[in-house]
Design an enzyme around this catalytic site. Structure first.
Site, PDB file in Angstrom:
ATOM      1  N   ASP A 130       0.875  -1.177   0.000  1.00 57.06           N
ATOM      2  CA  ASP A 130       0.000   0.000   0.000  1.00 57.06           C
ATOM      3  C   ASP A 130       0.914   1.229   0.000  1.00 57.06           C
ATOM      4  OD1 ASP A 130      -3.003   0.908   1.384  1.00 57.06           O
ATOM      5  OD2 ASP A 130      -1.281   2.225   1.747  1.00 57.06           O
ATOM      6  N   HIS A 144      -6.983  14.531  -7.702  1.00 60.64           N
ATOM      7  CA  HIS A 144      -7.302  13.124  -7.933  1.00 60.64           C
ATOM      8  C   HIS A 144      -6.682  12.591  -9.228  1.00 60.64           C
ATOM      9  CE1 HIS A 144     -10.028   9.628  -7.587  1.00 60.64           C
ATOM     10  NE2 HIS A 144     -10.064   9.996  -6.309  1.00 60.64           N
ATOM     11  N   ASP A 170      -4.282   9.471  -9.724  1.00 60.73           N
ATOM     12  CA  ASP A 170      -4.485   8.358 -10.674  1.00 60.73           C
ATOM     13  C   ASP A 170      -3.190   8.065 -11.437  1.00 60.73           C
ATOM     14  OD1 ASP A 170      -7.088   8.072  -9.943  1.00 60.73           O
ATOM     15  OD2 ASP A 170      -7.975   8.875 -11.789  1.00 60.73           O
ATOM     16  N   ASP A 206      -5.104   2.496  -3.109  1.00 63.16           N
ATOM     17  CA  ASP A 206      -3.656   2.402  -3.365  1.00 63.16           C
ATOM     18  C   ASP A 206      -3.124   1.055  -2.868  1.00 63.16           C
ATOM     19  OD1 ASP A 206      -4.075   2.899  -0.708  1.00 63.16           O
ATOM     20  OD2 ASP A 206      -2.499   4.421  -0.493  1.00 63.16           O
ATOM     21  N   ARG A 237      12.735  -4.909  -3.900  1.00 57.80           N
ATOM     22  CA  ARG A 237      12.737  -4.273  -5.228  1.00 57.80           C
ATOM     23  C   ARG A 237      11.467  -3.443  -5.439  1.00 57.80           C
ATOM     24  NH1 ARG A 237      13.254  -8.513  -9.337  1.00 57.80           N
ATOM     25  NH2 ARG A 237      14.360  -9.850  -7.894  1.00 57.80           N
TER      26      ARG A 237
END
Ligand SMILES: Nc1nc2c(ncn2[C@@H]2O[C@H](COP(=O)(O)OP(=O)(O)OP(=O)(O)O)[C@@H](O)[C@H]2O)c(=O)[nH]1
Length: 363
Positions: free
Chosen positions: A223, A236, A240, A266, A287
């Site tokens: 997250d 917003h 995106d 997310d 990674r």
């Protein structure tokens, strides 16, 4: 089960229809005229009888030795249509009814073998009818009739062929739409990644596979940290863009067999599918965090973004016991633990606990 069960059933069905519908009608027609004393009726009776015997032998062959034989389509068309022509030549005016058998054969060939064979059958029938018109005294004297029967044998198969084509086209189109709808239903429209539903179905398959092969599953849940801040400060639309960039960059850290999906907001998940997933899991997590941290611009605006990840490493048996929901829940809990510990890091747990050691993760 026979490999081509449907084709065999269709072939038997055709045999039954032929044996019980057109041929008995033809036989009854010539029997009627024989009783009435028509001079050519006995020829017709012989032809219809031969047709019936042939159809019976064919039915026996299909029953005892189902399945295609070499040259089946061509033989069926040539034998049936030629026999019809002989019948028409031998029975003169009484043979008009045979032109309907020609037609029946063409339509039957279309149903059994496909539109191309129906066209060939109709071609045989029309060529044969022209030959009949030239060779038979009766039909030479009645060109209008032979012309009408010829038209019938061209027009109806052509019409049926267009109906069959239309039917196949609409089926193909429906299948295409169904495929597109399924793809839409399983894709996250923003990032193009598999969505929650698609991921659950993949995870379900992975659980069954791990249980069957006694292997393990590595599931990583991450997250973004401070994503709300990006949304609030840049808007917003730029949020995106950040999600899309995240999907792209993280995707580049994975192998083709791994599955990256967006669960919503997310939150992303990764199912490691490669053989050496246990050994790779921490490296992959590192990674991924690095890939997210390397995003420093969104649509030309500077951003600082990190991610926190929770990992579960589960044996096949434990995966089956936990279920897909249970595993996601465990990984999610670990992700929140990583956030609590200060973000931009990973927390891993394994079921059973020894799996960590077996995978060499504590070394
Ligand atoms: N731009 C954008 N924002 C979304 C979308 N879906 C959810 N969000 C927003 O994403 C934010 C997610 O909230 P959090 O994960 O709690 O925010 P955060 O700032 O990352 O918090 P931490 O995870 O604790 O660091 C919320 O503000 C949602 O409104 C989306 O499709 N696009």
């Amino acid at each position: 089960m026979h490999p081509d069960r449907n084709a065999v059933d269709l072939e038997l069905q055709q045999c039954h229809i032929r044996l019980f519908v057109p041929l008995p009608i033809l036989f009854a027609w010539y029997l009627f005229w024989t009783v009435k004393g028509h001079p050519q009726a006995s020829n017709g009776l012989a032809v219809a009888g031969a047709f019936l015997v042939f159809a019976f032998v064919h039915w026996l062959r299909v029953r005892t030795n189902p399945g295609p034989y070499p040259g089946r389509q061509f033989t069926a068309i040539a034998v049936d249509q030629t026999a019809c022509m002989i019948g028409m030549i031998l029975t003169g005016e009484l043979g008009a009814i045979i032109a309907f058998v020609n037609l029946w054969i063409s339509l039957g060939n279309g149903i059994r073998f496909g539109v191309k064979w129906m066209a060939l059958s109709a071609l045989f029938a029309t060529t044969g009818l022209i030959a009949v018109g030239l060779l038979s005294d009766y039909w030479t004297q009645h060109p209008i009739w032979i012309f009408s029967l010829l038209l019938l044998n061209v027009a109806i198969p052509a019409y049926v062929a267009s109906l069959i084509r239309g039917y196949h086209e609409s089926r193909a189109q429906l299948a295409r739409y169904a495929g597109e709808m399924e793809e839409i239903a399983l894709t996250d429209t923003l990032t193009g990644l598999p969505n929650r539903a698609a991921f659950f179905s993949q995870l379900q398959k992975a659980v069954s596979h791990a249980q069957r092969t006694q292997s393990s599953i590595a599931l990583l849940y991450f997250d973004l940290d401070g994503f709300k801040q990006v949304n609030d400060s840049l808007g917003h639309a730029h949020g995106d863009s950040l999600l899309k960039q995240t999907a792209l960059r993280v995707g580049q850290c994975l192998r083709g067999e791994d599955v990256l999906a967006r669960l919503g907001g997310d939150e992303f998940v990764v199912l490691l599918n490669a053989q050496d997933k246990e050994k790779r899991v921490e490296k992959v997590a590192a990674r991924i965090l690095q890939a997210v941290a390397s995003i420093d611009q969104v649509d030309g605006h500077r951003v600082e973004v990190t991610a926190s990840a929770g990992i579960v490493l589960v044996s096949g048996a434990h995966a089956a016991a936990l279920g897909s929901e249970g595993m996601i829940h465990e990984a999610d809990k670990n992700m929140y633990a990583a956030k609590k510990k200060g973000k931009n890091q990973t927390v891993l747990s394994s079921f059973p606990a020894e799996l960590r050691l077996v995978a060499g993760l504590d070394r």
